[in-house]
Scaffold this motif. Structure first.
Motif, mmCIF file in Angstrom:
data_model
loop_
_atom_site.group_PDB
_atom_site.id
_atom_site.type_symbol
_atom_site.label_atom_id
_atom_site.label_comp_id
_atom_site.label_asym_id
_atom_site.label_seq_id
_atom_site.Cartn_x
_atom_site.Cartn_y
_atom_site.Cartn_z
ATOM 1 N N VAL A 179 0.833 -1.207 0.000
ATOM 2 C CA VAL A 179 0.000 0.000 0.000
ATOM 3 C C VAL A 179 0.865 1.252 0.000
ATOM 4 C CG1 VAL A 179 -1.607 1.374 1.406
ATOM 5 C CG2 VAL A 179 -2.043 -1.045 1.021
ATOM 6 N N GLN A 180 1.926 1.243 0.807
ATOM 7 C CA GLN A 180 2.795 2.419 0.892
ATOM 8 C C GLN A 180 3.579 2.648 -0.395
ATOM 9 O OE1 GLN A 180 4.823 2.945 4.830
ATOM 10 N NE2 GLN A 180 3.885 0.974 5.303
ATOM 11 N N GLU A 181 3.737 1.589 -1.197
ATOM 12 C CA GLU A 181 4.512 1.695 -2.424
ATOM 13 C C GLU A 181 3.672 2.103 -3.634
ATOM 14 O OE1 GLU A 181 6.290 -2.115 -2.718
ATOM 15 O OE2 GLU A 181 7.740 -1.780 -1.113
ATOM 16 N N ILE A 182 2.396 1.720 -3.672
ATOM 17 C CA ILE A 182 1.584 2.008 -4.869
ATOM 18 C C ILE A 182 0.921 3.379 -4.808
ATOM 19 C CG2 ILE A 182 1.146 -0.427 -5.365
ATOM 20 C CD1 ILE A 182 -1.671 -0.032 -4.165
ATOM 21 N N TYR A 183 0.860 3.975 -3.605
ATOM 22 C CA TYR A 183 0.270 5.314 -3.485
ATOM 23 C C TYR A 183 1.370 6.375 -3.578
ATOM 24 C CZ TYR A 183 -4.454 3.875 -2.116
ATOM 25 O OH TYR A 183 -5.726 3.365 -2.112
ATOM 26 N N PRO A 184 1.093 7.501 -4.225
ATOM 27 C CA PRO A 184 2.048 8.620 -4.210
ATOM 28 C C PRO A 184 2.292 9.070 -2.770
ATOM 29 C CG PRO A 184 0.276 9.011 -5.795
ATOM 30 C CD PRO A 184 -0.122 7.815 -5.000
ATOM 31 N N LYS A 185 3.427 9.689 -2.536
ATOM 32 C CA LYS A 185 3.816 10.051 -1.175
ATOM 33 C C LYS A 185 2.756 10.882 -0.462
ATOM 34 C CE LYS A 185 7.767 11.806 1.428
ATOM 35 N NZ LYS A 185 9.132 12.387 1.345
ATOM 36 N N ASN A 186 2.123 11.805 -1.186
ATOM 37 C CA ASN A 186 1.134 12.681 -0.546
ATOM 38 C C ASN A 186 -0.238 12.036 -0.382
ATOM 39 O OD1 ASN A 186 0.797 12.678 -3.319
ATOM 40 N ND2 ASN A 186 -0.085 14.726 -3.380
ATOM 41 N N HIS A 187 -0.362 10.735 -0.775
ATOM 42 C CA HIS A 187 -1.617 10.011 -0.603
ATOM 43 C C HIS A 187 -1.445 8.729 0.216
ATOM 44 C CE1 HIS A 187 -2.883 12.575 -3.997
ATOM 45 N NE2 HIS A 187 -4.105 12.398 -3.519
ATOM 46 N N ARG A 188 -0.261 8.534 0.798
ATOM 47 C CA ARG A 188 -0.019 7.296 1.552
ATOM 48 C C ARG A 188 -0.881 7.201 2.803
ATOM 49 N NH1 ARG A 188 6.556 7.139 0.806
ATOM 50 N NH2 ARG A 188 6.501 6.498 -1.397
ATOM 51 N N GLY A 189 -1.132 8.343 3.416
ATOM 52 C CA GLY A 189 -2.016 8.342 4.587
ATOM 53 C C GLY A 189 -3.406 7.849 4.226
ATOM 54 N N LEU A 190 -3.883 8.262 3.050
ATOM 55 C CA LEU A 190 -5.173 7.800 2.551
ATOM 56 C C LEU A 190 -5.159 6.289 2.363
ATOM 57 C CD1 LEU A 190 -7.986 8.216 1.192
ATOM 58 C CD2 LEU A 190 -6.745 8.530 -0.966
ATOM 59 N N GLY A 191 -4.089 5.793 1.746
ATOM 60 C CA GLY A 191 -3.975 4.359 1.503
ATOM 61 C C GLY A 191 -3.998 3.537 2.781
ATOM 62 N N MET A 192 -3.244 3.975 3.786
ATOM 63 C CA MET A 192 -3.204 3.247 5.050
ATOM 64 C C MET A 192 -4.533 3.347 5.787
ATOM 65 S SD MET A 192 -0.460 1.634 5.189
ATOM 66 C CE MET A 192 -0.661 1.037 6.867
ATOM 67 N N GLY A 193 -5.184 4.510 5.678
ATOM 68 C CA GLY A 193 -6.492 4.668 6.309
ATOM 69 C C GLY A 193 -7.518 3.720 5.708
#
Length: 388
Positions: free
Chosen positions: A120-134
């Motif tokens: 999840v942390q790798e496929i999301y852009p850096k500024n959207h990683r929080g969204l991915g983990m949420g």
């Protein structure tokens, strides 16, 4: 870019929900299965505790495998064989074959769950990683609800075999969704992370880190014990709930979807440890309430148990990552192993207390374990403040 993120987020939520639902499928129907197979509580609970034990053992092995063959490839492979093992659960009439199928599920589930966190942390852009983990954390909570809820409803309306069959079909859908809808991380082959075995042993010999790792163990232990044995408790006098009603009880787990991001947010403001201690206090209060003879108070108690557990589990991985920022991958594996150890033991050991002391014995044991297990971390931090 925005459309791609939305599509990925939807598929991620659906896939994670389905996978996590298979972990908890039998929990709401354990009393039904106990009656079908005419076996003891200790034996029927192996469908949960045995599966979680295998899951715990298998988790560390998937990281080096995924580094070699690729995260998405391993997750697709494991989802297909998870589908086959759940399908086996739906066609058997023998308890030991059902138990074997659950053990197989324990082998393949971590091939998705252990890998998905870093994926999840790798496929999301850096500024959207929080969204991915949420989204990932919300899906794990939602999956835990769906697994129990649907199993209870379908078993009540049709049969327990049909319940497993429905989850097998959902996994088949998730299999194709993974193949065609989840992206491949093009940078993972040049960014391999290897779990350092020496670091694992050094963490286990570090009293501070070990005292933190004990917390998710005892908290998930208590959560699994209470949510499991509450089904037996509520199936008896004076409640006499049926399978569908027991499934409905687990709707309170939806509180985990809400509380997880809130706990994470407020831990940034008031500190990780305060949220951990607050979660433990809420958990204990919830356990006390489940002893009530009022169904409303029991449900409220299960709600507080859910809130306490998700508060602690949402903050503990971040706190551990801050203690060892240079070894986040390694400490993540340790966290997951300790977490599932708690779940495994939480559906096994309390069976002994249930046999002799029923639900009062289970709750007393959980509260005592939480208090004793929390002491090392409290003692270390008290001395740290005293020295400061």
């Amino acid at each position: 870019m925005q459309t791609s993120i939305i599509k990925t987020s939807i598929i991620l939520f659906v896939v994670v929900t389905i996978v996590f639902s298979t972990i908890y499928t039998p929990q709401a129907i354990l009393p039904t299965l106990k009656g079908v197979f005419h076996i003891s509580v200790l034996e029927i609970n192996l469908l949960l505790s045995g599966m979680l034990f295998v899951l715990m053992i298998a988790t560390p092995f998937y990281i080096p495998i995924s580094n070699r063959f690729g995260k998405k490839n391993i997750m697709i492979f494991c989802t297909f064989f998870l589908f086959l093992s759940v399908l086996l659960s739906s066609i058997t009439s023998n308890f030991y074959v059902l138990l074997f199928s659950r053990f197989l599920q324990g082998v393949f589930v971590p091939g998705i769950t252990a890998i998905m966190l870093s994926y999840v942390q790798e496929i999301y852009p850096k500024n959207h990683r929080g969204l991915g983990m949420g989204i990932y954390m919300a899906a794990t909570s939602f999956g835990a609800v769906i697994g129990r809820l649907l199993a209870g409803w379908i078993t009540f309306l049709y049969s327990w075999r049909i319940a497993f069959l429905v989850f097998a079909i959902l996994l088949f859908i998730a299999f194709f969704a993974m193949i065609f809808a989840l992206p491949v991380n093009k940078t993972e082959l040049t960014n391999k992370r290897v779990i350092n075995k020496d670091a694992l042993f050094s963490f286990l010999s570090n009293i501070k880190i070990l005292s933190v790792l004990i917390i998710p163990t005892i908290v998930f232990f208590s959560f699994m014990a209470i949510s499991t044995f509450a089904t037996y408790h509520l199936a008896q006098e004076p409640f006499n709930l049926d399978a569908s009603q027991l499934g409905n009880i687990f709707l309170v787990l939806l509180l985990g979807v809400i509380i997880s991001p809130l706990a994470g947010r407020y831990s940034d403001i008031i500190g990780r440890l305060r949220i951990i201690y607050l979660g433990i206090a809420i958990l204990i209060l919830g356990i006390f309430l489940t002893l009530s003879q009022s169904i409303s108070l029991v449900i409220a108690g299960l709600g507080l148990v859910t809130m306490g557990m998700f508060s602690v589990q949402s903050v503990t991985p971040t706190y551990l990552g801050e203690l060892v920022p240079e070894k986040k991958a390694t400490i993540s594996i340790l966290y997951q192993s300790f977490f599932y150890l708690g779940g495994c033991l939480g559906t096994f050991l309390p069976s002994i207390f249930w046999e002799y002391y029923k639900y009062n014995g289970v709750t007393s044991f959980c509260i005592a374990l939480i208090l004793i297990g929390s002491l090392p971390l409290a003692y270390i931090n008290f001395n740290k403040k005293k020295e400061a």
